[in-house]
Scaffold this active site. Sequence first.
Site, PDB file in Angstrom:
ATOM      1  N   LYS A 107      79.828 -82.374  25.311  1.00  0.00           N
ATOM      2  CA  LYS A 107      78.479 -82.865  25.662  1.00  0.00           C
ATOM      3  C   LYS A 107      77.497 -82.644  24.513  1.00  0.00           C
ATOM      4  CE  LYS A 107      75.738 -80.006  28.119  1.00  0.00           C
ATOM      5  NZ  LYS A 107      74.411 -79.682  27.569  1.00  0.00           N
ATOM      6  N   ASN A 108      77.508 -81.436  23.942  1.00  0.00           N
ATOM      7  CA  ASN A 108      76.471 -81.104  22.962  1.00  0.00           C
ATOM      8  C   ASN A 108      76.714 -81.723  21.591  1.00  0.00           C
ATOM      9  OD1 ASN A 108      75.097 -79.805  24.931  1.00  0.00           O
ATOM     10  ND2 ASN A 108      75.681 -77.730  24.298  1.00  0.00           N
ATOM     11  N   ARG A 147      66.313 -80.858  27.323  1.00  0.00           N
ATOM     12  CA  ARG A 147      65.901 -80.309  26.031  1.00  0.00           C
ATOM     13  C   ARG A 147      66.499 -81.094  24.848  1.00  0.00           C
ATOM     14  NH1 ARG A 147      63.112 -76.357  22.828  1.00  0.00           N
ATOM     15  NH2 ARG A 147      64.445 -75.979  21.055  1.00  0.00           N
ATOM     16  N   CYS A 180      61.317 -73.224  30.726  1.00  0.00           N
ATOM     17  CA  CYS A 180      62.686 -73.661  30.980  1.00  0.00           C
ATOM     18  C   CYS A 180      63.417 -72.510  31.642  1.00  0.00           C
ATOM     19  CB  CYS A 180      63.330 -74.010  29.639  1.00  0.00           C
ATOM     20  SG  CYS A 180      65.094 -74.202  29.698  1.00  0.00           S
ATOM     21  N   ARG A 212      62.165 -71.653  24.970  1.00  0.00           N
ATOM     22  CA  ARG A 212      62.701 -72.753  24.171  1.00  0.00           C
ATOM     23  C   ARG A 212      61.629 -73.541  23.411  1.00  0.00           C
ATOM     24  NH1 ARG A 212      67.869 -75.319  27.138  1.00  0.00           N
ATOM     25  NH2 ARG A 212      68.702 -75.312  25.057  1.00  0.00           N
ATOM     26  N   PRO A 213      60.957 -72.870  22.477  1.00  0.00           N
ATOM     27  CA  PRO A 213      59.905 -73.532  21.689  1.00  0.00           C
ATOM     28  C   PRO A 213      60.469 -74.570  20.715  1.00  0.00           C
ATOM     29  CG  PRO A 213      60.312 -71.312  20.855  1.00  0.00           C
ATOM     30  CD  PRO A 213      61.209 -71.492  22.054  1.00  0.00           C
ATOM     31  N   ILE A 214      59.570 -75.348  20.099  1.00  0.00           N
ATOM     32  CA  ILE A 214      60.021 -76.369  19.139  1.00  0.00           C
ATOM     33  C   ILE A 214      59.346 -76.189  17.776  1.00  0.00           C
ATOM     34  CG2 ILE A 214      60.690 -78.138  20.829  1.00  0.00           C
ATOM     35  CD1 ILE A 214      57.952 -79.476  20.090  1.00  0.00           C
ATOM     36  N   LEU A 248      60.291 -74.865  15.084  1.00  0.00           N
ATOM     37  CA  LEU A 248      61.122 -75.137  13.899  1.00  0.00           C
ATOM     38  C   LEU A 248      61.112 -76.628  13.551  1.00  0.00           C
ATOM     39  CD1 LEU A 248      64.227 -72.891  14.725  1.00  0.00           C
ATOM     40  CD2 LEU A 248      62.348 -72.356  13.164  1.00  0.00           C
ATOM     41  N   ASP A 303      76.573 -70.059  25.930  1.00  0.00           N
ATOM     42  CA  ASP A 303      76.903 -70.988  27.028  1.00  0.00           C
ATOM     43  C   ASP A 303      78.113 -70.530  27.846  1.00  0.00           C
ATOM     44  OD1 ASP A 303      74.770 -72.545  26.372  1.00  0.00           O
ATOM     45  OD2 ASP A 303      75.910 -74.034  25.257  1.00  0.00           O
ATOM     46  N   ARG A 351      75.091 -81.849  35.097  1.00  0.00           N
ATOM     47  CA  ARG A 351      74.554 -82.149  33.756  1.00  0.00           C
ATOM     48  C   ARG A 351      75.607 -81.918  32.675  1.00  0.00           C
ATOM     49  NH1 ARG A 351      69.091 -79.349  32.329  1.00  0.00           N
ATOM     50  NH2 ARG A 351      69.771 -80.359  30.418  1.00  0.00           N
TER      51      ARG A 351
HETATM   52  N1  EPU Z   1      64.227 -71.717  18.873  1.00  0.00           N
HETATM   53  C1  EPU Z   1      62.952 -71.454  18.437  1.00  0.00           C
HETATM   54  N2  EPU Z   1      62.237 -72.492  17.926  1.00  0.00           N
HETATM   55  C2  EPU Z   1      62.727 -73.755  17.844  1.00  0.00           C
HETATM   56  C3  EPU Z   1      64.042 -74.002  18.276  1.00  0.00           C
HETATM   57  C4  EPU Z   1      64.773 -72.948  18.788  1.00  0.00           C
HETATM   58  O1  EPU Z   1      62.476 -70.330  18.516  1.00  0.00           O
HETATM   59  O2  EPU Z   1      62.004 -74.644  17.360  1.00  0.00           O
HETATM   60  C5  EPU Z   1      65.020 -70.598  19.421  1.00  0.00           C
HETATM   61  C6  EPU Z   1      65.431 -70.816  20.864  1.00  0.00           C
HETATM   62  O3  EPU Z   1      64.389 -70.487  21.763  1.00  0.00           O
HETATM   63  C7  EPU Z   1      66.618 -69.889  20.977  1.00  0.00           C
HETATM   64  C8  EPU Z   1      67.249 -69.995  19.590  1.00  0.00           C
HETATM   65  O4  EPU Z   1      66.257 -70.557  18.753  1.00  0.00           O
HETATM   66  O5  EPU Z   1      66.189 -68.588  21.216  1.00  0.00           O
HETATM   67  C9  EPU Z   1      68.490 -70.840  19.515  1.00  0.00           C
HETATM   68  O6  EPU Z   1      68.264 -72.080  20.162  1.00  0.00           O
HETATM   69  P1  EPU Z   1      68.911 -73.439  19.650  1.00  0.00           P
HETATM   70  O7  EPU Z   1      67.843 -74.242  18.994  1.00  0.00           O
HETATM   71  O8  EPU Z   1      70.116 -73.106  18.862  1.00  0.00           O
HETATM   72  O9  EPU Z   1      69.322 -74.106  21.015  1.00  0.00           O
HETATM   73  P2  EPU Z   1      69.313 -75.650  21.375  1.00  0.00           P
HETATM   74  O10 EPU Z   1      69.627 -76.464  20.200  1.00  0.00           O
HETATM   75  O11 EPU Z   1      68.081 -75.950  22.137  1.00  0.00           O
HETATM   76  C10 EPU Z   1      71.837 -75.848  21.972  1.00  0.00           C
HETATM   77  C11 EPU Z   1      72.634 -76.252  23.174  1.00  0.00           C
HETATM   78  C12 EPU Z   1      72.533 -75.184  24.246  1.00  0.00           C
HETATM   79  C13 EPU Z   1      73.035 -73.866  23.653  1.00  0.00           C
HETATM   80  C14 EPU Z   1      72.245 -73.518  22.389  1.00  0.00           C
HETATM   81  C15 EPU Z   1      72.754 -72.286  21.687  1.00  0.00           C
HETATM   82  C16 EPU Z   1      72.472 -78.641  23.162  1.00  0.00           C
HETATM   83  C17 EPU Z   1      72.000 -79.860  23.833  1.00  0.00           C
HETATM   84  N3  EPU Z   1      72.124 -77.497  23.715  1.00  0.00           N
HETATM   85  O12 EPU Z   1      70.489 -75.717  22.405  1.00  0.00           O
HETATM   86  O13 EPU Z   1      73.419 -75.603  25.290  1.00  0.00           O
HETATM   87  O14 EPU Z   1      72.874 -72.852  24.602  1.00  0.00           O
HETATM   88  O15 EPU Z   1      72.320 -74.605  21.458  1.00  0.00           O
HETATM   89  O16 EPU Z   1      74.087 -72.431  21.348  1.00  0.00           O
HETATM   90  O17 EPU Z   1      73.185 -78.700  22.179  1.00  0.00           O
HETATM   91  C18 EPU Z   1      74.152 -75.955  27.499  1.00  0.00           C
HETATM   92  O18 EPU Z   1      74.938 -76.803  27.066  1.00  0.00           O
HETATM   93  O19 EPU Z   1      74.213 -75.517  28.687  1.00  0.00           O
HETATM   94  C19 EPU Z   1      73.103 -75.426  26.616  1.00  0.00           C
HETATM   95  C20 EPU Z   1      72.027 -74.792  27.059  1.00  0.00           C
END
Ligand code: EPU
Length: 439
Positions: A29-30, A102, A126, A131-133, A135, A323, A420
């Site tokens: 999925k991811n 997300r 969430c 889960r901020p953005i 970055l 996960d 999902r």
């Molecule tokens: N983070 C920030 N700022 C940002 C982006 C991320 O602080 O701008 C923090 C997050 O809050 C978190 C850390 O960075 O503490 C890591 O988050 P990451 O960005 O790696 O997560 P993601 O890309 O939002 C993906 C998967 C998640 C999985 C995480 C970690 C997808 C669609 N989602 O999320 O999968 O848990 O990586 O491996 O690829 C799931 O499939 O159930 C799921 C939640």
Amino acid sequence: MKQNSQTFTIQGLNGAKKLSGVINIRGAKNAALKAMAAAVLFDGPVELRNIPHNADIETMSLILRKLGAQVIWGKKHGNVLVIDPTTIDSTDIDPELAAGMRASVVLTGPMLARFGKVSFPAPGGCVIGARPINLFIEGYKKMGATIELKNGLYHISAPKGGLKGTSIFFNIISVGGTETLMMAAALGKGKTFLENCAMEPEIVNVAEWLISCGAKISGVGTPMIVITGTNSKALKPKKAYTAIPDRIEAGSYLLLGALCAKDLTIKDCTPRHLYSLISLLESSGVPIIAKGSTVEIKNNIKPNSSFKAFNVQTHEYPGFPTDLQSQIVAFLSQVSGESKVLETIFEGRFKYVEELEKLGAGVTVLNPREIEIKGPASLKQLPDDEELQAHDIRAGFAVVMAALVGKGEFVVNNVHLIDRGYEDLEVRLRDLGADVKRR
Ligand code: EPU
């Protein structure tokens, strides 16, 4: 896939190992979601293969369609998706659909690179943390974009002539951040250096496809990725994309099998992507054979109480995936001894613990990042008016695992969250001999 019914009724096996059979793992999925976002970079239709049928893929399809893209499931092969981005006529990502998933934020990179602007909603809270953005926003700024936040929507515009090459250091390792900025830079001007990148196999999978189509990306799978921008005409869909096997789906079934199956064969997976889990299970005494693209458990002689407890710390790939955190806690609740699980990626990913507590599991939240498990505990029948809840995709699977181990009949609500990320879970569990009904 039926998404209109939202409840599972599960007959517990009361700790017996009765399930048996084969599970074929679907595409990740991811990775698939990100390949769908990457489709926007092209100047013609692209073919994506091994795409799983789950609700997040449907949501991403809807988001792309609302932007004007054509997204069609292939007729001959049920898991082929064809996306034609050439009909895209809007750059406003649907706020309601995006708020529910997300992964939609990843689409902002390709949209910005290809069309010069994009709007999308600022994320709210969430169930698995804030889960901020930041970055993404900081990255776009460094690439020369202007950003406006108005009425809860971000409006981002690339500079005239396109996003510019730059150097970005990720203060936090981020899967989505790495993928999004990599894709944005792929159609930018000049070289972009991304440092402290995530190294998840899903990122490598999508990047290798883009490279085979003409993108200039090097270093994927390492902490430093270098991208030399090109233009969408230079990106040719020479090769169809094929999603790698879903390591989280495979790991989830492996943990479920360790507790409930006398024999289980997990096919079409990549054991290499699951070493962090397999090595822990082996050290615990679970009889696992990993060979080629198959992982097998032959389990009937070993009661769960013969497995030993261990500590787990979630970590970016190749460490233990967040996960699989809730599923491994369900596993640890059934083995002998005390364990601690430290969640280093997301704060607040322990909501499901209250469901395990209802069942009598010895699980205690020590702080928002750490839990303690004392096993084994027999998971008891609930009073008639008490039901279980799925809190997110993975926590939902963990609750299903616990119900299968437990004694009596259990109702699990909010099954749409499990949908999902897991295709036809109840059908696949029934094929293994479980009594699971959706209503
Ligand atoms: N983070 C920030 N700022 C940002 C982006 C991320 O602080 O701008 C923090 C997050 O809050 C978190 C850390 O960075 O503490 C890591 O988050 P990451 O960005 O790696 O997560 P993601 O890309 O939002 C993906 C998967 C998640 C999985 C995480 C970690 C997808 C669609 N989602 O999320 O999968 O848990 O990586 O491996 O690829 C799931 O499939 O159930 C799921 C939640």
